[in-house]
Design a protein around this motif. Structure first.
Motif, PDB file in Angstrom:
ATOM      1  N   ARG A 100       0.818  -1.214   0.000  1.00 23.62           N
ATOM      2  CA  ARG A 100       0.000   0.000   0.000  1.00 23.62           C
ATOM      3  C   ARG A 100       0.856   1.271   0.000  1.00 23.62           C
ATOM      4  N   GLN A 101       2.037   1.180   0.590  1.00 26.44           N
ATOM      5  CA  GLN A 101       2.893   2.358   0.727  1.00 26.44           C
ATOM      6  C   GLN A 101       4.115   2.319  -0.190  1.00 26.44           C
ATOM      7  N   GLU A 102       4.008   1.537  -1.255  1.00 28.72           N
ATOM      8  CA  GLU A 102       5.173   1.350  -2.131  1.00 28.72           C
ATOM      9  C   GLU A 102       5.669   2.672  -2.709  1.00 28.72           C
ATOM     10  N   GLN A 103       4.761   3.569  -3.035  1.00 31.34           N
ATOM     11  CA  GLN A 103       5.191   4.857  -3.588  1.00 31.34           C
ATOM     12  C   GLN A 103       6.004   5.663  -2.581  1.00 31.34           C
ATOM     13  N   LEU A 104       5.792   5.409  -1.304  1.00 30.52           N
ATOM     14  CA  LEU A 104       6.530   6.152  -0.277  1.00 30.52           C
ATOM     15  C   LEU A 104       7.948   5.622  -0.115  1.00 30.52           C
ATOM     16  N   TRP A 105       8.097   4.286   0.006  1.00 29.24           N
ATOM     17  CA  TRP A 105       9.427   3.743   0.300  1.00 29.24           C
ATOM     18  C   TRP A 105      10.248   3.437  -0.945  1.00 29.24           C
ATOM     19  N   SER A 106       9.587   3.301  -2.107  1.00 25.80           N
ATOM     20  CA  SER A 106      10.338   2.902  -3.304  1.00 25.80           C
ATOM     21  C   SER A 106      11.330   3.969  -3.755  1.00 25.80           C
ATOM     22  N   SER A 107      11.085   5.236  -3.376  1.00 25.93           N
ATOM     23  CA  SER A 107      11.989   6.305  -3.779  1.00 25.93           C
ATOM     24  C   SER A 107      13.220   6.408  -2.881  1.00 25.93           C
ATOM     25  N   SER A 108      13.236   5.655  -1.776  1.00 25.15           N
ATOM     26  CA  SER A 108      14.360   5.724  -0.846  1.00 25.15           C
ATOM     27  C   SER A 108      15.397   4.661  -1.198  1.00 25.15           C
ATOM     28  N   PRO A 109      16.677   5.033  -1.320  1.00 24.50           N
ATOM     29  CA  PRO A 109      17.714   4.029  -1.607  1.00 24.50           C
ATOM     30  C   PRO A 109      18.022   3.130  -0.419  1.00 24.50           C
ATOM     31  N   PHE A 110      17.437   3.437   0.750  1.00 22.43           N
ATOM     32  CA  PHE A 110      17.721   2.666   1.954  1.00 22.43           C
ATOM     33  C   PHE A 110      16.650   1.615   2.253  1.00 22.43           C
ATOM     34  N   THR A 156      14.109   5.804   8.788  1.00 20.33           N
ATOM     35  CA  THR A 156      14.819   6.597   7.778  1.00 20.33           C
ATOM     36  C   THR A 156      13.837   7.360   6.901  1.00 20.33           C
ATOM     37  N   LEU A 157      12.741   6.712   6.535  1.00 16.62           N
ATOM     38  CA  LEU A 157      11.719   7.389   5.726  1.00 16.62           C
ATOM     39  C   LEU A 157      11.100   8.544   6.503  1.00 16.62           C
ATOM     40  N   LYS A 158      10.833   8.331   7.783  1.00 16.98           N
ATOM     41  CA  LYS A 158      10.227   9.398   8.585  1.00 16.98           C
ATOM     42  C   LYS A 158      11.174  10.575   8.751  1.00 16.98           C
ATOM     43  N   MET A 159      12.478  10.281   8.809  1.00 15.98           N
ATOM     44  CA  MET A 159      13.458  11.365   8.916  1.00 15.98           C
ATOM     45  C   MET A 159      13.451  12.247   7.674  1.00 15.98           C
ATOM     46  N   LEU A 160      13.005  11.670   6.547  1.00 14.99           N
ATOM     47  CA  LEU A 160      12.915  12.431   5.306  1.00 14.99           C
ATOM     48  C   LEU A 160      11.584  13.169   5.187  1.00 14.99           C
ATOM     49  N   GLY A 161      10.766  13.087   6.230  1.00 14.37           N
ATOM     50  CA  GLY A 161       9.492  13.811   6.239  1.00 14.37           C
ATOM     51  C   GLY A 161       8.353  13.060   5.611  1.00 14.37           C
ATOM     52  N   ALA A 203      19.457 -11.691  19.943  1.00 12.73           N
ATOM     53  CA  ALA A 203      18.722 -10.740  19.137  1.00 12.73           C
ATOM     54  C   ALA A 203      18.657  -9.412  19.862  1.00 12.73           C
ATOM     55  N   LYS A 204      18.126  -8.418  19.163  1.00 14.93           N
ATOM     56  CA  LYS A 204      18.113  -7.069  19.736  1.00 14.93           C
ATOM     57  C   LYS A 204      16.894  -6.859  20.627  1.00 14.93           C
ATOM     58  N   ASP A 205      17.005  -5.904  21.517  1.00 14.32           N
ATOM     59  CA  ASP A 205      15.932  -5.589  22.464  1.00 14.32           C
ATOM     60  C   ASP A 205      14.778  -4.959  21.713  1.00 14.32           C
ATOM     61  N   SER A 206      13.583  -5.496  21.938  1.00 13.99           N
ATOM     62  CA  SER A 206      12.419  -4.978  21.232  1.00 13.99           C
ATOM     63  C   SER A 206      12.121  -3.541  21.590  1.00 13.99           C
ATOM     64  N   ALA A 207      12.503  -3.131  22.803  1.00 13.94           N
ATOM     65  CA  ALA A 207      12.263  -1.747  23.188  1.00 13.94           C
ATOM     66  C   ALA A 207      13.057  -0.789  22.327  1.00 13.94           C
ATOM     67  N   LEU A 208      14.170  -1.246  21.813  1.00  9.74           N
ATOM     68  CA  LEU A 208      14.984  -0.405  20.928  1.00  9.74           C
ATOM     69  C   LEU A 208      14.528  -0.510  19.498  1.00  9.74           C
ATOM     70  N   CYS A 209      14.189  -1.744  19.083  1.00 15.13           N
ATOM     71  CA  CYS A 209      13.868  -1.968  17.680  1.00 15.13           C
ATOM     72  C   CYS A 209      12.440  -1.614  17.334  1.00 15.13           C
ATOM     73  N   CYS A 210      11.546  -1.745  18.282  1.00 11.32           N
ATOM     74  CA  CYS A 210      10.129  -1.683  17.957  1.00 11.32           C
ATOM     75  C   CYS A 210       9.414  -0.467  18.507  1.00 11.32           C
ATOM     76  N   SER A 211      10.095   0.342  19.273  1.00 13.11           N
ATOM     77  CA  SER A 211       9.410   1.483  19.867  1.00 13.11           C
ATOM     78  C   SER A 211       9.074   2.522  18.821  1.00 13.11           C
ATOM     79  N   ASP A 212       7.813   2.644  18.523  1.00 16.46           N
ATOM     80  CA  ASP A 212       7.379   3.619  17.524  1.00 16.46           C
ATOM     81  C   ASP A 212       6.044   4.221  17.936  1.00 16.46           C
ATOM     82  N   SER A 213       5.727   4.088  19.191  1.00 14.78           N
ATOM     83  CA  SER A 213       4.437   4.536  19.684  1.00 14.78           C
ATOM     84  C   SER A 213       4.461   6.017  19.982  1.00 14.78           C
ATOM     85  N   ASN A 214       3.338   6.653  19.732  1.00 15.04           N
ATOM     86  CA  ASN A 214       3.192   8.054  20.113  1.00 15.04           C
ATOM     87  C   ASN A 214       2.669   8.187  21.537  1.00 15.04           C
TER      88      ASN A 214
END
Length: 843
Positions: free
Chosen positions: A55-65, A133-138, A305-316
């Motif tokens: 659904r969001q392909e147009q958003l992430w497809s333009s990012s080289p990352f 990374t996408l969010k950092m680009l606005g 594996a990595k700590d989920s609090a670091l990898c998954c924290s995206d809550s507002n």
């Protein structure tokens, strides 16, 4: 590792798959990647997860990352019934996933077995990082990992004064210990079982508290990890059964206090107005829980594996780890979420050790059908079979939230019938077929009695330029045998990536190799990855120039050879088979003083002569010229320049300059006739120099009589071939100078000037032979940036073959000479000792 057979599968007892096409669900094993295949099959069958990516392909497809997002999208599309993808194309996609995952850990580029749980954690972490990374680009972007996320609230109650404090933390899965009852529900209860902890109360300074953990927000997809591995290094496996239900009620997870969903409101699932009430559920001390952080949850032996609090924290919402000081926590039932969790995927580990054996997956598709996926082999299954056969091997369970208005939890729903719409057959992808002799070889030649399939190389995305180049290079016995002969020398070097890749491709082309197009596709991707050391563009899917590729490939092989030599190994680079030296003699027109330089080359680039024949183009290349030159003796300002072969190559590669104009994009489609054989006199006249890298003894088993001489020629024969940089007429870019890439001679250094009064010439009789045409790379089409490459090759048995990627047909010399006059781009001539003679398959 090799997957166990599926017909019949020893653990499934699946019903026959009548009327259901399942091939598109399979993923090829490209080298111990069953752990990756099983994880992807369970993830991508989740509609919330895969649809969020698309659904969001147009958003992430333009990012080289967005490497992993791009790879997962491609794998998902290849699994659609009408995708037309075959196992060869899927093998390339799987390699791209491995390459994308190497951003988290380079071990995923290797061929060793890894842990599916650790892979899942790393994959979700990388998807979160790409989303950040996408969010950092606005960009307003919703990470698909949010579908798996939930929050646990931990409430500590001081046992002295009753003061409470709470923290909330994000997770993307739960790791469960095995309960004595060996059921999933009792393991969940054990995970959320309360405990007493040391805790300093800020109110009364008490030193002990009861700890309560419960769901604060529920996920759309609940992933449960069963801790099957433990002991020293986590290598011992617990094969005890653990019974898991096809459905989980919300009360099994939360009791009467049902929290909201984490990433999607019920409106998104039921089309009703949401009524979300975020509350911290109050539980008794007997229900206090203490699930470990994600780091401690990883019981897989390969690593933590990595700590989920670091990898998954995206809550507002509240930040993870933030403490809420409260006197009491009031609870309210949340009635807005009405539904249950349905089992949709099971990843099972078959075998007794963590570091070995095999992973398979069972998945429930959108039509309600269960499938057992054993890499590329897929069979029908059913819910009862999954619950019965996976009790002792289940490692990861995937439960998806299903919204309901009314649901009878007491009885499971029956298996849904197979949809008739899914009984159509899967179309197989194939290369575009062309009916002309340009792509099919000689008419009427069917190759009776000759097996040609092993010669083909799959096109993994505009790689015809790479296929044609490899087919012409690896058919050269001097070149390929030199790589294999020294395998023990270069295989110990971690920098011999291209040597290792070419060796694998060569072996896959042997008649008894057993390699198929799927396994070859993986090897071709490894070649592309190896070439990225020269230029990252080779990782892409765009068409490249075959001449520029050849130059870069030979340069990289030289560099890898120099690395091997640096460790004190006596190594002979296979590129030396293609190398030769040109001697350039400048004669002052005033005093006659001569100076000479010698330089290494690995091919010659030829302009088209007016006569449009190869011999006249060679004469034009070696035609003399007047040049500006300051004589050190008389200070004269002009000289005549003579260039001739100083040493001859074992393999002579000739590049025909077909591209020019602005940007080198215009193609010259004029014919240029080339002979099946080149006499030494065509190249050197009567002054025949020695071979550059191998004495005639290597070819004739006779004692060599090598005499190095600088041939003297008349001014009318003076030549001025361009350096390799100027020779590259290909539009994609400039190739490197051969003097830099190919200089490996123990003779005079390239560019060194020899001051001589005269250059005495003597005929060298030690080399007796001719050059035979063994390969032609042709460019079909009118533009440099498009079109198609094919190759014609002469094998050791004297048979000509036309190679159009994976399609190979018999041909003959007459057909090659006639049909390639207007399209030939690179010619390969191999040195043959003795007198000229007609090839065995000459028409």
């Amino acid at each position: 590792m090799s997957p166990p057979p599926l017909s019949p599968h020893p653990l499934t007892n699946s019903p026959p798959s009548i009327g259901v096409n399942m091939e598109h669900l399979g993923l090829p094993n490209i080298g111990n990647t069953c752990f990756l295949n099983a994880t992807l099959q369970c993830l991508l069958v989740l509609p919330y997860f895969s649809k969020e990516i698309l659904r969001q392909e147009q958003l992430w497809s333009s990012s080289p990352f967005s490497n992993l997002l791009r790879s997962l999208s491609d794998v998902h599309r290849s699994g659609l019934p009408d995708s037309g993808a075959n196992q060869a194309s899927k093998a390339v996609l799987m390699w791209k996933v491995k390459y994308s995952l190497s951003g988290q850990d380079l071990k995923y580029l290797g061929d060793s077995q890894q842990d599916a749980h650790e892979l899942l954690v790393n994959m979700l972490c990388q998807l979160k990082e790409e989303g950040m990374t996408l969010k950092m680009l606005g960009v307003s972007y919703t990470c698909p990992v949010s579908q798996l996320e939930f929050q646990l609230v931990s409430v500590r109650t001081c046992t002295s004064c009753g003061r409470e404090s709470s923290t909330r933390e994000d997770y993307n899965h739960l790791s469960l210990d095995f309960s004595p009852e060996r059921t999933l529900l009792s393991s969940l209860a054990l995970t959320f079982k309360g405990e007493k902890v040391e805790f300093t109360c800020e109110g009364c300074k008490g030193l002990q508290a009861s700890k309560v953990e419960q769901f604060h927000i529920l996920p759309l997809v609940l992933v449960l990890h069963l801790k099957r591995f433990g002991g020293p290094g986590g290598l011992e496996k617990l094969e005890a059964p653990l019974l898991f239900p096809p459905e989980l009620r919300l009360s099994d997870l939360c009791g009467d206090m049902v929290p909201p969903l984490h990433s999607a409101s019920p409106q998104a699932l039921t089309n009703q107005a949401p009524s979300i009430l975020v509350s911290i559920p109050q539980t008794k001390t007997s229900q206090v829980s203490s699930p470990q952080t994600l780091t401690s949850q990883v019981s897989s032996p390969p690593g933590q594996a990595k700590d989920s609090a670091l990898c998954c924290s995206d809550s507002n919402d509240q930040e993870p780890g933030k403490v809420l000081q409260t006197a009491s926590v009031k609870q309210q039932p949340v009635k807005s979420v009405n539904g249950y969790y349905q089992l949709t995927g099971v990843i099972s580990h078959l075998g007794g050790l963590a570091s070995s054996r095999h992973y398979i997956s069972d998945i429930l598709n959108a039509s309600g059908n269960w499938f057992c996926c054993n890499d590329s082999q897929v069979s029908m299954s059913n819910e009862a079979t999954v619950l019965r056969t996976r009790a002792r091997s289940a490692y990861l369970l995937f439960y998806m939230f299903r919204p309901l208005s009314l649901q009878d939890y007491s009885s499971p729903r029956p298996q849904r019938p197979i949809s008739a719409a899914r009984s159509r057959t899967l179309p197989r992808a194939s290369s575009a077929t062309r009916g002309s002799e340009e792509t099919q070889g000689a008419r009427g030649e069917r190759g009776d009695g000759v097996n040609m399939e092993h010669l083909g190389l799959p096109n993994i995305g505009n790689t015809c330029f790479l296929n044609a180049t490899l087919q012409c290079l690896l058919v050269l016995p001097y070149f390929s045998k030199e790589i294999l002969r020294q395998e023990q020398l270069w295989s110990s070097s971690p920098f011999s990536n291209l040597l290792r890749s070419l060796s694998d491709v060569h072996r896959s082309g042997l008649p008894d190799s057993g390699a198929n197009q799927a396994s070859k596709a993986v090897l071709m991707w490894k070649v592309k990855y190896s070439l990225s050391g020269q230029d990252l563009k080779y990782l892409g899917d765009s068409q490249q120039d075959a001449h520029e590729l050849l130059v870069n490939m030979l340069c990289q092989l030289k560099e890898e050879g120099m690395t091997v030599k640096m460790v004190g190994v006596s190594y002979t680079c296979p590129v030396s088979q293609l190398e030769f030296q040109l001697v350039s003699v400048r004669t002052c027109t005033s005093c006659g003083r001569e100076s000479s330089t010698r330089e290494d080359y690995n091919h010659l680039s030829l302009d088209f002569s007016p006569e449009r024949i190869l011999l006249s183009s060679l004469a034009l290349t070696f035609k003399g010229e007047k040049v500006e030159f300051t004589c050190e003796c008389c200070k004269g300002l002009q000289a005549s320049k003579v260039e001739q072969f100083h040493t001859l190559p074992l393999v002579l590669v000739l590049h025909l300059k077909r591209f020019g104009g602005p940007g080198g994009l215009e193609k010259l489609e004029a014919p240029l006739l080339f002979p099946p054989e080149l006499r030494l006199s065509d190249l050197c006249g009567d002054m025949v120099p020695p071979l550059h890298s191998a004495s005639p003894q290597a070819l004739t088993n006779q004692a060599p009589s090598i005499q190095v001489s600088i041939p003297q020629t008349k001014t009318s024969q003076v030549s001025s071939p361009q350096t390799l940089t100027s020779q590259v007429s290909s539009p994609p870019g400039q190739a490197k100078d051969s003097a830099l890439c190919s200089s490996d001679s123990n003779d005079q250094e390239p560019g060194k000037v020899l001051q001589t009064a005269s250059v005495k010439q003597q005929p060298v009789k030690s080399v007796n032979g001719y050059y035979q045409l063994t390969g032609v790379i042709s460019h079909l089409g009118g533009l440099a940036s498009s079109g198609h490459y094919v190759s014609d090759i002469l094998n050791a048995s004297g048979n000509w073959f036309c190679c159009n990627d994976s399609q190979v047909s018999m041909s003959n010399e007459a057909t090659v000479l006639r049909t390639r006059a207007r399209s030939a781009y690179l010619l390969f001539y191999i040195f043959r000792t003795g007198e000229q003679q007609a090839p065995a398959h000459r028409a």
